[in-house]
Design a protein around this motif. Structure first.
Motif, PDB file in Angstrom:
ATOM      1  N   SER A   2       1.157  -1.313  -0.044  1.00 54.40           N
ATOM      2  CA  SER A   2       0.630   0.102  -0.202  1.00 54.40           C
ATOM      3  C   SER A   2       0.728   1.823  -0.039  1.00 54.40           C
ATOM      4  CB  SER A   2      -0.977   0.022   1.008  1.00 54.40           C
ATOM      5  OG  SER A   2      -1.829   1.543   0.891  1.00 54.40           O
ATOM      6  N   ARG A   3       0.277   1.978  -1.227  1.00 46.04           N
ATOM      7  CA  ARG A   3       1.395   3.238  -1.083  1.00 46.04           C
ATOM      8  C   ARG A   3       0.131   4.912  -1.401  1.00 46.04           C
ATOM      9  NH1 ARG A   3       7.077   1.808  -1.159  1.00 46.04           N
ATOM     10  NH2 ARG A   3       7.343   0.643  -1.398  1.00 46.04           N
ATOM     11  N   THR A   4       1.341   5.222  -1.060  1.00 48.03           N
ATOM     12  CA  THR A   4       0.489   6.993  -1.400  1.00 48.03           C
ATOM     13  C   THR A   4       0.682   6.950  -2.940  1.00 48.03           C
ATOM     14  OG1 THR A   4       1.256   7.627   0.829  1.00 48.03           O
ATOM     15  CG2 THR A   4       1.075   9.216  -1.733  1.00 48.03           C
ATOM     16  N   ARG A   5      -0.530   7.492  -3.384  1.00 46.84           N
ATOM     17  CA  ARG A   5      -0.862   7.957  -4.740  1.00 46.84           C
ATOM     18  C   ARG A   5      -0.188   9.216  -5.421  1.00 46.84           C
ATOM     19  NH1 ARG A   5      -6.412   6.013  -7.212  1.00 46.84           N
ATOM     20  NH2 ARG A   5      -6.399   8.257  -7.063  1.00 46.84           N
ATOM     21  N   PRO A   6       0.695   9.130  -6.385  1.00 46.83           N
ATOM     22  CA  PRO A   6       0.745  10.538  -6.245  1.00 46.83           C
ATOM     23  C   PRO A   6      -0.344  11.365  -7.199  1.00 46.83           C
ATOM     24  CG  PRO A   6       2.286   8.879  -8.218  1.00 46.83           C
ATOM     25  CD  PRO A   6       0.786   8.222  -6.904  1.00 46.83           C
ATOM     26  N   ALA A   7      -0.590  12.877  -6.755  1.00 47.15           N
ATOM     27  CA  ALA A   7      -1.675  13.422  -6.601  1.00 47.15           C
ATOM     28  C   ALA A   7      -1.779  13.845  -8.213  1.00 47.15           C
ATOM     29  CB  ALA A   7      -1.393  14.673  -5.888  1.00 47.15           C
ATOM     30  N   ARG A   8      -1.793  13.569  -9.306  1.00 42.43           N
ATOM     31  CA  ARG A   8      -1.685  13.927 -10.780  1.00 42.43           C
ATOM     32  C   ARG A   8      -1.256  12.092 -11.502  1.00 42.43           C
ATOM     33  NH1 ARG A   8      -1.935  18.277 -13.485  1.00 42.43           N
ATOM     34  NH2 ARG A   8      -1.787  16.229 -15.254  1.00 42.43           N
ATOM     35  N   ASP A   9      -2.111  12.005 -12.243  1.00 40.37           N
ATOM     36  CA  ASP A   9      -1.405  12.058 -13.724  1.00 40.37           C
ATOM     37  C   ASP A   9       0.070  12.135 -13.724  1.00 40.37           C
ATOM     38  OD1 ASP A   9      -3.781  10.921 -13.850  1.00 40.37           O
ATOM     39  OD2 ASP A   9      -4.107  11.593 -15.820  1.00 40.37           O
ATOM     40  N   PHE A  10       0.916  11.050 -14.609  1.00 39.21           N
ATOM     41  CA  PHE A  10       2.927  11.921 -14.692  1.00 39.21           C
ATOM     42  C   PHE A  10       2.708  11.380 -16.012  1.00 39.21           C
ATOM     43  CE2 PHE A  10       2.582   9.145 -11.891  1.00 39.21           C
ATOM     44  CZ  PHE A  10       4.107   8.006 -12.090  1.00 39.21           C
ATOM     45  N   CYS A  11       3.834  12.093 -17.259  1.00 39.62           N
ATOM     46  CA  CYS A  11       4.449  10.452 -18.332  1.00 39.62           C
ATOM     47  C   CYS A  11       5.970  10.197 -17.655  1.00 39.62           C
ATOM     48  CB  CYS A  11       3.838  11.936 -18.969  1.00 39.62           C
ATOM     49  SG  CYS A  11       4.819  11.248 -20.959  1.00 39.62           S
ATOM     50  N   MET A  54       3.684  22.032 -18.935  1.00 43.05           N
ATOM     51  CA  MET A  54       3.876  20.849 -18.645  1.00 43.05           C
ATOM     52  C   MET A  54       4.742  21.110 -17.907  1.00 43.05           C
ATOM     53  SD  MET A  54       5.018  19.034 -22.365  1.00 43.05           S
ATOM     54  CE  MET A  54       5.856  19.394 -22.378  1.00 43.05           C
ATOM     55  N   ALA A  55       5.612  20.902 -16.509  1.00 41.51           N
ATOM     56  CA  ALA A  55       6.821  20.224 -15.634  1.00 41.51           C
ATOM     57  C   ALA A  55       7.268  19.296 -16.114  1.00 41.51           C
ATOM     58  CB  ALA A  55       5.968  20.671 -14.467  1.00 41.51           C
ATOM     59  N   VAL A  56       8.628  19.967 -16.916  1.00 41.08           N
ATOM     60  CA  VAL A  56       9.720  19.456 -17.570  1.00 41.08           C
ATOM     61  C   VAL A  56      10.712  19.300 -16.133  1.00 41.08           C
ATOM     62  CG1 VAL A  56      11.115  18.889 -19.495  1.00 41.08           C
ATOM     63  CG2 VAL A  56       8.952  19.731 -19.662  1.00 41.08           C
ATOM     64  N   LEU A 134       1.247  18.911 -16.629  1.00 39.97           N
ATOM     65  CA  LEU A 134       1.324  17.559 -16.238  1.00 39.97           C
ATOM     66  C   LEU A 134       3.160  16.942 -16.467  1.00 39.97           C
ATOM     67  CD1 LEU A 134       0.413  14.923 -17.388  1.00 39.97           C
ATOM     68  CD2 LEU A 134       1.455  15.461 -19.659  1.00 39.97           C
ATOM     69  N   PRO A 135       3.737  16.650 -15.032  1.00 42.14           N
ATOM     70  CA  PRO A 135       4.306  16.592 -15.132  1.00 42.14           C
ATOM     71  C   PRO A 135       5.264  15.572 -16.400  1.00 42.14           C
ATOM     72  CG  PRO A 135       3.710  16.354 -12.728  1.00 42.14           C
ATOM     73  CD  PRO A 135       2.666  16.315 -14.032  1.00 42.14           C
ATOM     74  N   VAL A 136       6.656  15.794 -16.975  1.00 42.91           N
ATOM     75  CA  VAL A 136       6.891  15.205 -17.840  1.00 42.91           C
ATOM     76  C   VAL A 136       8.153  14.393 -17.098  1.00 42.91           C
ATOM     77  CG1 VAL A 136       7.634  14.454 -20.415  1.00 42.91           C
ATOM     78  CG2 VAL A 136       5.425  16.077 -19.349  1.00 42.91           C
ATOM     79  N   LEU A 137       8.206  13.483 -16.852  1.00 42.12           N
ATOM     80  CA  LEU A 137       9.341  12.884 -16.353  1.00 42.12           C
ATOM     81  C   LEU A 137      11.029  12.206 -17.766  1.00 42.12           C
ATOM     82  CD1 LEU A 137       8.120  12.233 -13.176  1.00 42.12           C
ATOM     83  CD2 LEU A 137       8.355  14.469 -13.999  1.00 42.12           C
ATOM     84  N   ILE A 138      11.753  12.527 -17.869  1.00 40.19           N
ATOM     85  CA  ILE A 138      12.617  12.270 -18.752  1.00 40.19           C
ATOM     86  C   ILE A 138      13.992  11.814 -17.728  1.00 40.19           C
ATOM     87  CG2 ILE A 138      14.644  12.120 -20.149  1.00 40.19           C
ATOM     88  CD1 ILE A 138      11.494  14.732 -20.140  1.00 40.19           C
ATOM     89  N   CYS A 139      13.600  10.324 -17.916  1.00 38.69           N
ATOM     90  CA  CYS A 139      14.431   9.262 -17.047  1.00 38.69           C
ATOM     91  C   CYS A 139      14.824   8.097 -17.697  1.00 38.69           C
ATOM     92  CB  CYS A 139      13.667   8.940 -15.389  1.00 38.69           C
ATOM     93  SG  CYS A 139      11.933   7.820 -16.133  1.00 38.69           S
ATOM     94  N   HIS A 140      15.081   7.075 -17.170  1.00 38.90           N
ATOM     95  CA  HIS A 140      16.109   5.760 -17.469  1.00 38.90           C
ATOM     96  C   HIS A 140      14.351   4.287 -16.608  1.00 38.90           C
ATOM     97  CE1 HIS A 140      19.094   8.394 -16.821  1.00 38.90           C
ATOM     98  NE2 HIS A 140      18.934   8.455 -15.952  1.00 38.90           N
ATOM     99  N   SER A 141      15.513   3.466 -17.366  1.00 39.53           N
ATOM    100  CA  SER A 141      14.712   2.482 -17.340  1.00 39.53           C
ATOM    101  C   SER A 141      14.157   1.802 -16.112  1.00 39.53           C
ATOM    102  CB  SER A 141      15.181   1.000 -18.361  1.00 39.53           C
ATOM    103  OG  SER A 141      14.982  -0.216 -17.653  1.00 39.53           O
ATOM    104  N   GLY A 142      15.356   1.660 -15.059  1.00 42.59           N
ATOM    105  CA  GLY A 142      15.497   1.644 -13.480  1.00 42.59           C
ATOM    106  C   GLY A 142      13.818   1.825 -13.182  1.00 42.59           C
TER     107      GLY A 142
END
Length: 180
Positions: A2-11, A54-56, A134-142
């Motif tokens: 059981s975890r806290t869900r993010p407050a909104r959708d994100f990419c 967007m928030a990049v 909309l948070p757009v997060l450029i990240c990694h596979s992990g």
């Protein structure tokens, strides 16, 4: 779990192809460059329709930052250390076939449980900070795999493709992951 869900959708977007991806080796926190194909993949993202609000954010590793700058030119990109890839310790630079099980802690590396906590804190914080963008997060596979474990299926799933936007949308008690 059981975890806290993010407050909104994100990419979430995995960076473009790197030299390590092309060679089939573990990069983790090793700062490897994008390939020509990886830069083309990132530039192709710029042709997509993106919302004005967007928030990049990007991982501080160059492959994610370069992807963000090529994919979303003219947008402010904020770096967030919580979006970096897992430190695979002594396995950095070795073939992917030699990668240990995710739940094992590699010598001199980051435990999976620590990465889950880091990714959870980063995404929850970013989403809470941007209720109207909309948070757009450029990240990694992990990072994408950690988000799946935290909020979708509870499983890491398959390796996410390079430079493909994945929308994590709130639906009921969990989130769903949808390629855009």
């Amino acid at each position: 779990m059981s975890r806290t869900r993010p407050a909104r959708d994100f990419c979430l977007i995995r960076h473009g192809e790197t030299t390590a991806n092309a060679a089939g080796i573990i990069a983790g926190v090793t700062d490897v460059p994008l390939t020509a194909q990886g830069r083309d993949q990132a530039r192709a993202l710029a042709e997509r329709p993106w919302p004005d609000d967007m928030a990049v954010y990007a991982s501080p590793l160059n492959r994610a930052l370069e992807t963000a700058r090529l994919a979303l030119p003219g947008r402010q990109v904020r770096l967030h250390p919580g979006l970096r890839e897992r430190d695979w310790g002594v396995f950095e630079g070795r073939p992917l076939a030699r990668q240990p099980d995710r739940e094992d802690t590699p010598d001199q590396g980051e435990p999976w449980a620590d990465m889950l906590r880091r990714v959870e804190a980063a995404i929850l914080g970013i989403c809470a900070e941007h209720p109207d963008a909309l948070p757009v997060l450029i990240c990694h596979s992990g990072v994408i795999r950690a988000a799946r474990v935290l909020w979708t299926t509870g499983d890491t799933g398959t390796r996410p493709p390079n430079a493909t936007p994945l929308l994590f949308r709130t639906t009921g008690p969990d989130l769903t992951e949808t390629p855009l």
